[in-house]
Write an enzyme that holds these catalytic residues in place. Structure first.
Site, short mmCIF file in Angstrom:
data_model
loop_
_atom_site.label_atom_id
_atom_site.label_comp_id
_atom_site.label_asym_id
_atom_site.label_seq_id
_atom_site.Cartn_x
_atom_site.Cartn_y
_atom_site.Cartn_z
N GLU A 15 3.88 13.37 -13.47
CA GLU A 15 3.29 13.65 -12.24
C GLU A 15 3.96 14.26 -11.18
O GLU A 15 5.05 14.07 -10.44
CB GLU A 15 2.76 12.16 -11.57
CG GLU A 15 1.81 12.19 -10.48
CD GLU A 15 1.38 10.58 -10.14
OE1 GLU A 15 0.31 10.58 -9.86
OE2 GLU A 15 2.06 9.78 -10.12
N LYS A 73 2.05 -4.85 3.18
CA LYS A 73 3.14 -4.03 3.70
C LYS A 73 2.58 -2.58 3.54
O LYS A 73 2.16 -2.11 2.43
CB LYS A 73 4.33 -4.17 2.78
CG LYS A 73 5.42 -3.37 3.40
CD LYS A 73 6.61 -3.51 2.53
CE LYS A 73 6.81 -2.35 1.65
NZ LYS A 73 6.93 -0.93 2.36
N PRO A 74 2.52 -1.64 4.53
CA PRO A 74 2.23 -0.45 4.34
C PRO A 74 3.56 0.48 3.92
O PRO A 74 4.71 -0.22 4.02
CB PRO A 74 1.92 0.13 5.94
CG PRO A 74 2.59 -0.90 6.66
CD PRO A 74 2.72 -2.10 6.10
N ALA A 89 0.98 -1.34 0.11
CA ALA A 89 0.11 0.12 -0.08
C ALA A 89 0.73 1.28 -0.22
O ALA A 89 1.97 1.32 0.50
CB ALA A 89 -0.82 -0.06 1.16
N PRO A 90 0.49 2.33 -0.58
CA PRO A 90 1.35 3.53 -0.49
C PRO A 90 0.95 4.58 0.56
O PRO A 90 0.18 4.16 1.58
CB PRO A 90 0.55 4.24 -1.82
CG PRO A 90 -1.06 3.82 -1.59
CD PRO A 90 -1.03 2.52 -0.93
N TRP A 91 1.70 5.65 0.64
CA TRP A 91 1.74 6.56 1.80
C TRP A 91 0.54 7.51 1.51
O TRP A 91 0.27 8.25 2.50
CB TRP A 91 2.99 7.23 2.20
CG TRP A 91 3.63 7.53 0.89
CD1 TRP A 91 4.87 7.33 0.33
CD2 TRP A 91 3.59 8.89 0.24
NE1 TRP A 91 5.16 8.01 -0.69
CE2 TRP A 91 4.42 9.27 -0.80
CE3 TRP A 91 2.53 10.09 0.31
CZ2 TRP A 91 4.40 10.04 -1.72
CZ3 TRP A 91 2.65 11.06 -0.54
CH2 TRP A 91 3.53 11.19 -1.50
N SER A 134 4.07 4.19 -7.56
CA SER A 134 4.40 5.06 -8.57
C SER A 134 4.65 3.97 -9.92
O SER A 134 4.73 2.95 -9.79
CB SER A 134 5.79 5.73 -8.20
OG SER A 134 6.76 4.40 -8.16
N CYS A 187 -3.76 10.18 -7.24
CA CYS A 187 -3.60 9.71 -8.58
C CYS A 187 -4.71 10.25 -9.42
O CYS A 187 -4.49 10.32 -10.58
CB CYS A 187 -3.55 7.99 -8.75
SG CYS A 187 -2.01 7.39 -7.77
N GLU A 203 -2.15 -0.46 -9.38
CA GLU A 203 -2.88 0.78 -9.63
C GLU A 203 -1.61 2.06 -9.25
O GLU A 203 -1.11 1.95 -8.13
CB GLU A 203 -3.67 0.92 -8.53
CG GLU A 203 -4.88 2.07 -8.86
CD GLU A 203 -4.39 3.46 -8.34
OE1 GLU A 203 -3.92 4.24 -9.15
OE2 GLU A 203 -4.52 3.92 -7.34
#
Length: 489
Positions: free
Chosen positions: A383, A175-176, A149-151, A232, A287, A253
């Site tokens: 981005e 995993k965070p 997962a992302p921040w 990313s 995003c 994603e």
């Protein structure tokens, strides 16, 4: 006193086996406030072994059991809402009131949606497609899922990962991000309590903290049947390459560069109002954020002036300030990235609002609007992932489509017009996984979220996202009784 986060493996909290840790920084101050495990190969092995051992039991439960567990998880999250909001805000600096209403509330709703989806897992009807044969379609869980997962939305993205996976009967190792472990570790505690109360195997949900190397070890581990990441483009490419070594299924994603196309007949006041939120919410670290506004030349100057004023009136600040729209950028590296885009602007660009850091403490950045840009400018093509909205002018519908589609990303977009036929044409011609009409960034559990091109593949949310965590098996049986063993009673 510093906080210590720990891994959650097979129903128990534990430090990294070799004792290594990572600092966790409060983005509102830039100061370290906690440590979390820097998990290595031994920790990944332990989590994968726990998931693999628990998976057969969970796979063989009925959908009603899985639904009940997920509903109780949602209820437990709701009961501990204050803790979850506080944990999420501490790691991200997000406004407390918006974290509760715009992130935690949808997250709980999405867990409940997938609880319902667990009861709807079905294949096509059995039928005869070859003489003497009956075919059956089984839809099964894929197995152990390695999830990263992302921040930017730690709590919400954790839900987007584990809820459909568990609903379909899979086991999870999640995993965070290394900068935002707090809410995910708390979710592990909540889920563990529910599973224990229901006498279900706690190894179906595991959390290991760590860095990029930890994620690589998870994806390359031989146990998972599927790797899922929100992150990313660079990270997604690395995951796809790693997963290819043993042909794992991959769900990606990735980034976005969402255009908002404003035609001359649009309600400009409403567009400005919505796009300020769509572009600056969560400090633009989204995003689907409305990062690229394309405006018809006849209303360009009027729109830019209104957007710049609205940006100047938008506030960033501390989590307990109910008058701010967003908090700081997540980390020092992200502040440097956003600042770098502005510092490298070409001479023909004009900063209409913002364009600078706010304060000397933490990672706050002003709401920024940049106009006068060309299609091949760096800030148009790449981005930024910050509170920066760019504005370009277009002459006609064809040019608007060409500009909108002329980037490597294809996650989300929006069209602003009162002309229904034009809106339908644009929704067909825009090459994005989502097209909003006269709105931007609205999400609902029942509808899919996911993109094309370098924005990745696979869907989150909806029945489509649920099906991504299943596999299809064809079973064919011969109907001639003579084919069966004569010893059968």
């Amino acid at each position: 006193m510093s906080t210590t986060f720990r891994n959650y493996i097979d129903g128990a909290f534990a430090d990294a086996s070799d004792g290594r840790t990572l600092d966790v920084v409060d983005p509102t101050t830039g100061d370290v406030y906690a440590t979390s495990p820097l998990s290595g190969a031994a920790d990944v092995d332990a989590a994968m072994a726990a998931a693999a051992a628990a998976f057969p039991v969970w796979r063989d439960t009925t959908p009603s059991v899985r639904q009940r567990a997920l509903l109780k998880i949602a209820d437990a999250m709701e009961a501990r809402a204050d803790e979850l909001v506080a944990a999420e805000s501490r790691d991200t600096g997000k406004p407390l009131h918006l974290t509760r209403s715009e992130e935690l509330a949808p997250a709980i709703d999405q867990v409940r949606f997938f609880a319902g989806a667990a009861r709807m897992l079905e294949g096509r009807s059995a039928g005869e497609y070859m003489e003497g044969m009956t075919s059956i379609i089984r839809r099964e869980p894929v197995g152990v899922c390695a999830q990263v997962a992302p921040w930017n939305y730690p709590l919400l993205m954790a839900v987007w990962k584990f809820a459909p996976a568990l609903a379909a009967g899979n086991a999870v190792v999640l995993k965070p991000s290394d900068t935002t472990p707090a809410s995910t570790v708390l979710i592990a505690e909540i889920i563990g309590g529910v599973l224990e109360a229901l006498a279900l195997p706690r190894g179906i949900f595991n959390v290991i903290c760590g860095d990029r190397e930890t994620g690589r070890l998870m994806v390359e581990h031989p146990t998972p049947a599927m790797a899922s990441i929100t992150g990313s483009v660079r990270a997604g490419i690395q995951v796809a390459q790693s997963a290819a070594k043993d042909v794992k299924r991959v769900h990606l994603e990735l980034g976005g560069k969402a255009p908002a196309v404003i035609f001359e007949d649009a309600d400009l006041a409403k567009a400005v109002e919505d796009l300020v939120v769509g572009g600056f919410f969560n400090a633009g670290q989204d995003c689907t954020a409305a990062t690229r506004v394309l405006v018809h030349e006849s209303v360009h100057d009027e729109f830019v002036a209104a957007l710049a004023k609205a940006a100047a009136d938008t506030r960033t600040g501390l989590p307990d300030d109910e008058d701010v729209l967003y908090g700081p950028l997540n980390n020092a590296g992200q502040l440097a990235q956003v600042s770098g885009f502005i510092e490298r602007l070409p001479e023909h660009a004009r900063i209409e609002a913002g364009g600078h850091r706010v304060g000397e403490q933490g990672y706050f950045y002003a709401p920024t609007v940049v106009s006068g840009l060309k299609q091949d400018d760096e800030i148009i093509q790449n981005e930024v992932f910050g509170p920066v909205i760019t504005v370009q002018s277009f002459t006609d519908e064809a040019q608007a489509v060409r500009y909108a589609n002329g980037v490597d990303y294809a996650l989300a977009s929006s069209v602003w017009t009162k002309d229904h036929a034009r809106a339908m044409r644009m929704s067909k011609n825009l090459d994005f996984g989502c097209v909003w009409i006269n709105t931007h960034m609205a999400l609902v559990a029942e509808m899919p979220h996911g993109g094309f091109k370098k924005s990745g593949y696979g869907k989150d949310l909806s029945a489509y996202g649920f099906e991504d965590y299943t596999r299809i098996k064809h079973v064919m049986t011969r109907r001639d009784p003579g084919a069966w063993s004569r010893s059968t009673p």
